[in-house]
Write a protein that holds these residues in place. Structure first.
Motif, PDB file in Angstrom:
ATOM      1  N   THR A   1      79.392  71.035  34.210  1.00  0.00           N
ATOM      2  CA  THR A   1      80.033  70.994  33.038  1.00  0.00           C
ATOM      3  C   THR A   1      81.561  70.576  33.599  1.00  0.00           C
ATOM      4  O   THR A   1      82.375  69.997  32.477  1.00  0.00           O
ATOM      5  N   GLU A   2      82.208  71.004  34.628  1.00  0.00           N
ATOM      6  CA  GLU A   2      83.416  70.916  34.958  1.00  0.00           C
ATOM      7  C   GLU A   2      83.927  70.789  36.291  1.00  0.00           C
ATOM      8  O   GLU A   2      83.353  71.825  37.245  1.00  0.00           O
ATOM      9  N   LEU A   3      84.748  70.207  36.970  1.00  0.00           N
ATOM     10  CA  LEU A   3      85.151  70.169  38.326  1.00  0.00           C
ATOM     11  C   LEU A   3      86.557  70.780  38.349  1.00  0.00           C
ATOM     12  O   LEU A   3      87.400  70.597  37.705  1.00  0.00           O
ATOM     13  N   ARG A   4      86.560  71.912  39.248  1.00  0.00           N
ATOM     14  CA  ARG A   4      87.974  72.661  39.424  1.00  0.00           C
ATOM     15  C   ARG A   4      88.231  72.889  40.904  1.00  0.00           C
ATOM     16  O   ARG A   4      87.367  72.412  41.717  1.00  0.00           O
ATOM     17  N   HIS A  47      81.614  79.081  42.864  1.00  0.00           N
ATOM     18  CA  HIS A  47      82.798  78.790  43.603  1.00  0.00           C
ATOM     19  C   HIS A  47      82.522  77.963  44.889  1.00  0.00           C
ATOM     20  O   HIS A  47      81.674  77.778  45.344  1.00  0.00           O
ATOM     21  N   ASN A  48      83.708  77.539  45.263  1.00  0.00           N
ATOM     22  CA  ASN A  48      83.462  76.645  46.529  1.00  0.00           C
ATOM     23  C   ASN A  48      82.844  77.225  47.836  1.00  0.00           C
ATOM     24  O   ASN A  48      82.052  76.481  48.311  1.00  0.00           O
ATOM     25  N   SER A  49      83.257  78.466  47.824  1.00  0.00           N
ATOM     26  CA  SER A  49      82.371  79.266  49.007  1.00  0.00           C
ATOM     27  C   SER A  49      81.181  79.189  48.940  1.00  0.00           C
ATOM     28  O   SER A  49      80.455  79.586  50.016  1.00  0.00           O
ATOM     29  N   VAL A  73      82.890  74.530  40.743  1.00  0.00           N
ATOM     30  CA  VAL A  73      82.450  73.777  39.530  1.00  0.00           C
ATOM     31  C   VAL A  73      82.024  74.883  38.465  1.00  0.00           C
ATOM     32  O   VAL A  73      81.493  75.942  39.015  1.00  0.00           O
ATOM     33  N   MET A  74      82.014  74.531  37.353  1.00  0.00           N
ATOM     34  CA  MET A  74      81.458  75.329  36.009  1.00  0.00           C
ATOM     35  C   MET A  74      80.206  74.633  35.768  1.00  0.00           C
ATOM     36  O   MET A  74      80.088  73.606  35.674  1.00  0.00           O
ATOM     37  N   ARG A  82      76.657  85.797  39.157  1.00  0.00           N
ATOM     38  CA  ARG A  82      76.843  85.543  40.697  1.00  0.00           C
ATOM     39  C   ARG A  82      75.825  84.657  41.013  1.00  0.00           C
ATOM     40  O   ARG A  82      74.488  84.604  41.110  1.00  0.00           O
ATOM     41  N   LEU A  83      76.222  83.303  41.429  1.00  0.00           N
ATOM     42  CA  LEU A  83      75.539  82.245  41.582  1.00  0.00           C
ATOM     43  C   LEU A  83      75.756  81.549  43.159  1.00  0.00           C
ATOM     44  O   LEU A  83      76.876  81.642  43.638  1.00  0.00           O
ATOM     45  N   SER A  84      74.885  80.835  43.815  1.00  0.00           N
ATOM     46  CA  SER A  84      75.125  80.371  45.029  1.00  0.00           C
ATOM     47  C   SER A  84      74.068  79.175  45.091  1.00  0.00           C
ATOM     48  O   SER A  84      72.968  79.385  44.971  1.00  0.00           O
TER      49      SER A  84
END
Length: 769
Positions: free
Chosen positions: A684-687, A705-707, A691-692, A743-745
């Motif tokens: 939904t969004e790039l930060r 998260h980027n990681s 990403v959201m 918590r997502l990966s």
């Protein structure tokens, strides 16, 4: 010029007298200049010490003293005008008591950042000092006098009000102001049956009793004021006796300093002496009529006052016609003295009072509760011609009165009051015309006394803020104790689970001394449930409140310079008997707190909210909570991370608020996510940080998260070519236990990371050459 031997002797005598007077007046100043400050050390029986000194500070005042205990020091100055104001018929004593933030190393937290008007605590402490000192002034002394209590230093251990009373006693004793002191004052606590003298603030928090005892020589009690957590009578008597004995140590040390450094007292300018013939004329013209009025039990307050005023006008007119050179004010003052004398004589001559009661009989009492349906609790208490209407308002805990830093320090660290009693005394209560304006000192004092009387009966964990208002509709004595009775009835009518009903009664006293010498009490009469005229004409007003088991508050004001302990004990016994009778009458209206709810009662509930749903409940900038309040009147307060307290003015409002809450919390069914499950997420969004993504339509976006995007180190999601609206596969590992976020990966779904490709062209070229 030739002086005879007799003239020289007389001149020498006068010069010596002037020198002695100057030496006595400036001895404190001289000793201070030489580095010696007159001081005494008071040692109490429990090993604690109190120091009192004078002669170093504020030496322009008539008298100055500094009293210190621990690191708390209070300076009191006493200043009186040189002469009384002509025509003044009372003693104008002003006591200014101010708690200063600077004395405790604090800055006032108001807009001006400086001390403003006196607070309720300061006014009550000033009244405490006034009532301890006023009885010992000469009855003919009418010069304006001011006492200023200046806080020099305050610690968090010792209370300054007791130090201020003793410093004022010292200042008046050393000054030239005619005052028949000294007095001593101590604070008395009670813990596990053991009496504590001048307890610390921490000791007071666990004490059953907080009692101030002011006494003078020969163990005579001058003033009592205290509160207790249902203290038994024998414990209260023990505390008063011990406090009176401890006060003698202070009196002895002040007297010792007074003999060495005290100034000669002024001569009291007595008011104009009345001709004995005029005195006899006034008495002969009014005695029979006044006796008839004061023995007529059919009179009420208004009719009795009208009858006495009619006699006063008639006597003044007739005596003035016979003595035209005498001012009418002098004749009126003589009539007042004669009226008071006759009233007191009748009490000793007869076994009945002016309204036909004997010494121990209560006035007729009637009680009524549940007066009006919109009120949470209400009661009307009528005792004789004293009528009080009490109402109870229940509100959310946020409605509690916030205390400033100094008030919180004095209350043992309590930062908010969830029980308030507000006492109102309009002018029509006594049939008078007057201005209804700012709250007066008398109203503050009476309200604080009634509040102290009822507070021990309230539960500590009550979920509401309680405001009790007491409106005096008629007053003929003891309106503050009527507020206690009516307030207890109103609390029970409001369903507040009080531990026991409380009642209060006022005890009066009329004394007779030998040859007007207040040191030798010849006879006395103790009056139960006094009228207004008995308070005005009498010598004591002792207000006692409590439950059937024990005392919760006591306040004794005297007009004579002290009464023996024996009289105090008898008065408390009569108050105990009267209190039981009043509670029996109150039980006929309501015996215990109301069990079944009223439609007007507020309700309070606690709801559970998952941490990730808090933002959904609160809404953007608190929009949802504001809407709930505006539409239903219900307020939401965060209790902890997963609970909200909901307060509503009624059950109907609570039901409506819960419907809105459910609508905000459950817009769509939230699917159950399995730990370790693989789901398709929509970007939904790039930060910069990642990403959201959302896993289902109604879900608030969660950060991936980027990681966790790739096995390789990613500085920005665009490096992977991700776009808004793109679907990616992610693995779900539950929620963070602290923040509640998902918590997502994505990287755990990929294979092992490939090494970064290196260009071998440069190396091959180098080898070829």
């Amino acid at each position: 010029m030739i002086f005879t031997r007799k003239t020289l002797k007389l001149l020498n005598y006068r010069l010596k007298s002037i020198a002695v007077a100057r030496l006595s007046a400036h001895r404190c100043l001289q000793s201070s200049a030489s580095g010696e400050v007159p001081s005494v050390e008071v040692k109490f029986s429990n090993g604690r010490n109190m120091s009192i000194s004078s002669g170093k500070l504020a030496r322009f005042a008539n008298g100055t003293a500094v009293c210190q205990m621990g690191d708390t020091a209070v300076m009191v100055t006493a200043v009186a005008k040189p002469k009384p104001t002509p025509g003044q018929n009372f003693m104008p004593l002003v006591v200014d008591y101010r708690l200063k933030n600077a004395a405790s190393g604090r800055i006032p937290m108001n807009f001006m950042r400086r001390e403003l008007g006196p607070s309720e605590k300061e006014i009550l402490s000033a009244r405490l000092i006034d009532r301890s000192l006023r009885p010992l002034f000469n009855k003919d002394y009418r010069t304006e006098t001011q006492l200023v209590c200046n806080m020099l230093a305050m610690d968090a251990v010792h209370s300054p009000d007791i130090l201020a009373i003793n410093a004022a006693s010292m200042a008046l004793s050393l000054s030239d102001i005619p005052w028949n002191g000294p007095i001593g004052a101590v604070r008395v606590g009670l813990s596990d049956g053991e009496v504590l003298i001048n307890p610390t603030r921490r000791e007071l928090q666990s004490s059953q009793l907080d009692l101030v005892v002011s006494a003078t020589k020969q163990n005579l009690v001058v003033m009592l004021e205290g509160k207790g957590n249902v203290v038994l009578m024998q414990d209260l008597l023990k505390a008063i006796k011990q406090g009176t004995r401890e006060a003698q140590f202070i009196i002895q040390e002040i007297e010792r300093l007074q003999k060495a450094y005290g100034r000669k007292k002024r001569e009291v300018e007595s008011p104009n002496r009345v001709d004995p013939e005029l005195q006899e004329a006034v008495r002969s013209m009014c005695e029979m009529r006044l006796r008839e009025i004061f023995q007529d039990a059919n009179h009420d307050k208004i009719s009795r006052d009208n009858a006495v005023n009619e006699v006063r006008s008639n006597v003044i007119d007739k005596v003035w016609s016979s003595y035209p050179d005498t001012e009418p004010g002098v004749i009126g003052e003589e009539f007042n003295q004669t009226c008071r004398s006759i009233f007191r004589e009748l009490i000793f001559e007869r076994n009945y009072r002016c309204d036909g009661r004997d010494y121990d009989t209560l006035r007729n009492i009637s009680c009524q509760v549940d007066m009006y349906k919109p009120l949470h609790g209400s009661a009307l208490f009528q005792r004789g011609q004293t009528q009080v209407f009490c109402t109870v308002s229940l509100d959310s805990p946020e409605s509690a009165m916030k205390l400033d830093s100094l008030a919180a320090l004095d209350s043992g660290g309590l930062k908010a009051k969830n029980f308030m009693l507000h006492y109102e005394f309009p002018p029509y209560a006594t049939g008078e015309v007057g201005r209804i304006g700012p709250l007066g000192r008398r109203e503050l004092g009476h309200g604080a006394l009634a509040e102290r009387s009822l507070l021990p009966t309230l539960p500590h964990d009550y979920p509401f803020t309680v405001r009790l208002t007491s409106e005096v509709l008629e007053s003929n004595g003891s309106s503050s104790m009527a507020s206690v009775c009516g307030g207890s009835l109103a609390l029970m009518d409001a369903g507040v689970p009080v531990s026991a009903p409380a009642a209060g009664v006022a005890i009066g006293l009329v004394t007779k001394y030998e040859n007007d010498d207040t040191k030798h009490l010849q006879d006395y009469r103790i009056l139960t449930d006094i009228l207004g005229i008995e308070d005005y004409m009498g010598d004591m007003d002792m207000k006692v409140a409590g439950t059937r088991k024990g005392f919760t508050a006591i306040q004794a004001d005297l007009k004579v310079p002290g009464i023996p302990l024996k009289v105090v004990m008898e008065s408390l016994q009569k108050a105990t008997d009267a209190k039981s009778k009043i509670l029996d009458i109150m039980a006929e209206a309501i015996r215990e707190p109301r069990k079944y709810p009223k439609d007007s009662w507020p309700v309070s509930e606690t709801i559970s909210v998952e941490p990730h749903q808090r933002a959904q409940l609160i809404g953007p900038s608190g929009l949802h909570m504001k809407r709930i309040y505006l539409e239903t009147g219900a307020t939401l307060t965060a209790a902890d991370e997963s609970h909200f307290a909901v307060f509503a003015p009624s059950q109907a409002a609570m039901d409506e608020a819960k419907e809105l809450i459910e609508g905000y919390m459950v817009k769509e069914r939230i699917p159950d996510l399995e730990f370790g499950g693989i789901y398709t997420a929509k970007v939904t969004e790039l930060r910069d940080t990642g990403v959201m993504v959302i896993l289902y339509p109604s879900m608030p976006p969660a950060l991936l998260h980027n990681s966790q995007l790739d096995q390789r180190k990613i500085g920005h999601p665009s490096a992977l070519g991700l776009e808004v609206g793109q679907d990616i596969q992610v693995k779900y590992f539950g929620r963070d236990p602290v923040s509640g976020f998902m918590r997502l990966s994505r990287k755990v779904l990929q294979g092992p990371a490939l090494g970064i490709p290196r260009s071998l062209n440069k190396a091959a070229g180098e080898n070829g050459t």
